[in-house]
Write an enzyme that holds these catalytic residues in place. Structure first.
Site, PDB file in Angstrom:
ATOM      1  N   ARG A  46       9.231 -16.509  -5.344  1.00 11.62           N
ATOM      2  CA  ARG A  46      10.380 -16.032  -6.134  1.00 11.62           C
ATOM      3  C   ARG A  46      11.228 -17.179  -6.668  1.00 11.62           C
ATOM      4  NH1 ARG A  46      12.036 -10.717  -2.624  1.00 11.62           N
ATOM      5  NH2 ARG A  46      10.659  -9.314  -3.749  1.00 11.62           N
ATOM      6  N   LYS A 208       1.876   7.429  -0.194  1.00 13.71           N
ATOM      7  CA  LYS A 208       2.552   8.710  -0.414  1.00 13.71           C
ATOM      8  C   LYS A 208       2.598   9.160  -1.867  1.00 13.71           C
ATOM      9  CE  LYS A 208       5.807   8.490   3.400  1.00 13.71           C
ATOM     10  NZ  LYS A 208       7.217   8.201   3.629  1.00 13.71           N
ATOM     11  N   GLY A 364       3.685  -4.869  -3.381  1.00 14.62           N
ATOM     12  CA  GLY A 364       3.432  -5.965  -2.433  1.00 14.62           C
ATOM     13  C   GLY A 364       1.985  -6.044  -1.954  1.00 14.62           C
ATOM     14  N   GLY A 387      10.660  -1.630  -6.105  1.00 15.71           N
ATOM     15  CA  GLY A 387      11.339  -0.385  -6.477  1.00 15.71           C
ATOM     16  C   GLY A 387      11.777  -0.371  -7.935  1.00 15.71           C
TER      17      GLY A 387
HETATM   18  P1  AMP Z   1       2.670   2.126  -0.498  1.00 14.64           P
HETATM   19  O1  AMP Z   1       3.759   1.425   0.224  1.00 14.64           O
HETATM   20  O2  AMP Z   1       2.956   3.552  -0.834  1.00 14.64           O
HETATM   21  O3  AMP Z   1       2.102   1.339  -1.662  1.00 14.64           O
HETATM   22  O4  AMP Z   1       1.488   2.260   0.565  1.00 14.64           O
HETATM   23  C1  AMP Z   1       0.843   1.158   1.130  1.00 14.64           C
HETATM   24  C2  AMP Z   1       0.203   1.584   2.397  1.00 14.64           C
HETATM   25  O5  AMP Z   1      -0.703   2.650   2.137  1.00 14.64           O
HETATM   26  C3  AMP Z   1      -0.592   0.501   3.088  1.00 14.64           C
HETATM   27  O6  AMP Z   1       0.066   0.166   4.280  1.00 14.64           O
HETATM   28  C4  AMP Z   1      -1.933   1.151   3.347  1.00 14.64           C
HETATM   29  O7  AMP Z   1      -2.417   0.915   4.648  1.00 14.64           O
HETATM   30  C5  AMP Z   1      -1.636   2.625   3.179  1.00 14.64           C
HETATM   31  N1  AMP Z   1      -2.840   3.387   2.858  1.00 14.64           N
HETATM   32  C6  AMP Z   1      -3.667   3.232   1.833  1.00 14.64           C
HETATM   33  N2  AMP Z   1      -4.717   4.063   1.946  1.00 14.64           N
HETATM   34  C7  AMP Z   1      -4.556   4.767   3.085  1.00 14.64           C
HETATM   35  C8  AMP Z   1      -5.304   5.763   3.751  1.00 14.64           C
HETATM   36  N3  AMP Z   1      -6.447   6.198   3.242  1.00 14.64           N
HETATM   37  N4  AMP Z   1      -4.823   6.251   4.908  1.00 14.64           N
HETATM   38  C9  AMP Z   1      -3.658   5.794   5.423  1.00 14.64           C
HETATM   39  N5  AMP Z   1      -2.910   4.856   4.836  1.00 14.64           N
HETATM   40  C10 AMP Z   1      -3.347   4.338   3.679  1.00 14.64           C
END
Ligand code: AMP
Length: 407
Positions: A46, A208, A364, A387
């Site tokens: 950064r 999510k 990230g 974000g």
């Molecule tokens: P996000 O912060 O929403 O971008 O989510 C990132 C996280 O999603 C990472 O820590 C991944 O381990 C998790 N992730 C990705 N695919 C899966 C999956 N199939 N089951 C559980 N967690 C997942």
């Protein structure tokens, strides 16, 4: 003014290159929220990202006054969150002295700034040592605004927050422009995804649906294909009536997924979901263990959870990415923290890097996959936003950007 009400992505803000800042005191909001261990900066990405703007100002003999936050000191002076180590790193990167001031407001700071020579660089102490920063407090902002003849925002990561240093301060100064880093974020996440070279392929992963549904909705208006991986895909599979075993899902988001599938059809967007899945019966992310694994084509059996895309899906997604002229990628397509379930995410990183398309990557985990596989250099633009990037892609107005002058 017509321009003031133009959609966020179309807003053409002035940059440091559009105004005369020579010899002026320039107050620059940067994002120096970097990891620090044992009083040393452990990742200077950064800080490096802010160098083009700082060097540009120095070449014009401006007096550069830098302000940032670091961590969450909750409005208290807590030296665990001091910016002092950042001043040292910045000084060695710039190869010139950087004067660190151990406060961000007060008479002493004002006097020091009044006596600065042209071409000096000052870094103020952590803005968030004062609760007034996050409260967008007018009096606090007035004290900061006294240091500058002009304001530059180069901190895209905080542009979605209405804080004193991002909103109240620029309102008090006659010149309010973007630095090069902020301008680049706006160009790539705004113009390049609003008027993309087609086909425009979006790759979304992560945990999510609830975090990304607004972005999914907004991008379905702009893209030609949307690839959905990660745990999010299983909520979509539920919406299609497939079994997902004990995969991570959000049952209360099945309707959102259904609506997105419908919108994709109406808009003629190809929405690609995994056609095969690597499943595990004993995933433990903290312990980095995965148990037994198997690859299944469609339904995930009871007692198993999806942890990564399978080989057929890798090929399917790879083909779609190879056909793109613009790619936007955000989020891992599997539990990439564990090597056994990281293959899908690394394959995506490789496809995106090998493509000749304009490639824009944020989030990230995606960035860390690119960095650890050495592909980061092959990406057209890596967003520092988090974000702020998601909110901007959703089409929301970012208060920090609204505070700047338009062209
Ligand atoms: P996000 O912060 O929403 O971008 O989510 C990132 C996280 O999603 C990472 O820590 C991944 O381990 C998790 N992730 C990705 N695919 C899966 C999956 N199939 N089951 C559980 N967690 C997942």
């Amino acid at each position: 003014m017509a321009q003031e009400s133009s959609p966020m992505a179309m807003r053409q803000v002035k940059t440091v290159a559009d105004v005369d800042l020579s010899g002026k005191r320039v107050l620059v909001r940067v994002d120096f929220n970097v990891p620090i261990a044992e009083e040393k900066v452990t990742d200077d990405t950064r800080i490096r990202a802010a160098l083009p703007t700082i060097e540009f100002l120095l070449n014009r003999s401006a007096k550069v006054i830098l302000m940032s936050h670091l961590g969450r000191p909750n409005g208290q002076k807590n030296l665990k969150y001091t910016l002092r180590p950042v001043a040292q790193t910045l000084s060695s990167l710039l190869r010139r002295p950087v004067l660190f001031l151990d406060d961000c407001i007060g008479q002493k700071v004002l006097e020091t700034i009044d006596e600065l020579d042209e071409g000096s660089v000052v870094l103020l102490e952590n803005l968030r040592f004062y609760g007034q920063e996050e409260a967008n407090d007018a009096k606090f902002a007035a004290q900061l605004a006294k240091y500058g003849d002009a304001y530059v925002d180069d901190a895209f990561g905080t542009a979605h927050r209405a804080h004193a240093s991002t909103v109240a301060v620029p309102k008090l100064l006659p010149i309010r422009v973007a630095g090069f880093l902020l301008a680049k974020e706006l160009e790539f996440l705004g113009a390049k995804t609003s008027h993309p070279e087609r086909p425009f392929v979006v790759v979304l992963g992560g945990a999510k649906v609830s975090d990304k549904i607004a972005v999914i909705d907004a991008l379905l208006d702009r893209c030609d294909s949307m690839i959905i991986g990660g745990a999010m895909a299983y909520t979509f599979k539920l919406a299609l009536g497939e079994s997902v075993g004990k995969s991570l899902v959000e049952p209360d988001r099945v309707n959102d997924a259904r609506r997105a599938l419908q919108k994709a059809q109406e808009k003629n967007v190809k929405l690609l979901l995994p056609v095969d899945t690597l499943c595990s019966d004993g995933l433990n992310v903290e312990k980095r263990t995965i148990g037994a694994t198997q690859i299944v084509d469609k339904d995930i059996p009871d007692g198993w959870e999806g942890v990564d895309i399978g080989p057929k899906t890798v090929r399917l997604f790879g083909k779609a990415i190879a056909a793109a002229k613009t790619i936007l990628w955000n989020g891992p397509v599997g539990v990439f923290e564990i090597p056994e379930s990281a293959r899908g995410t690394y394959a995506i990183a490789k496809f995106v890097a090998e493509s000749k398309a304009v490639s824009i990557v944020g989030g990230g985990d995606s960035i860390s996959a690119l960095n650890s596989s050495g592909y980061a250099k092959d990406i057209t633009f890596i967003s520092t936003g988090g974000g702020a990037s998601l909110e901007f892609l959703e089409g929301k107005e970012l208060p920090g950007v609204m505070a700047l002058q338009v062209k």
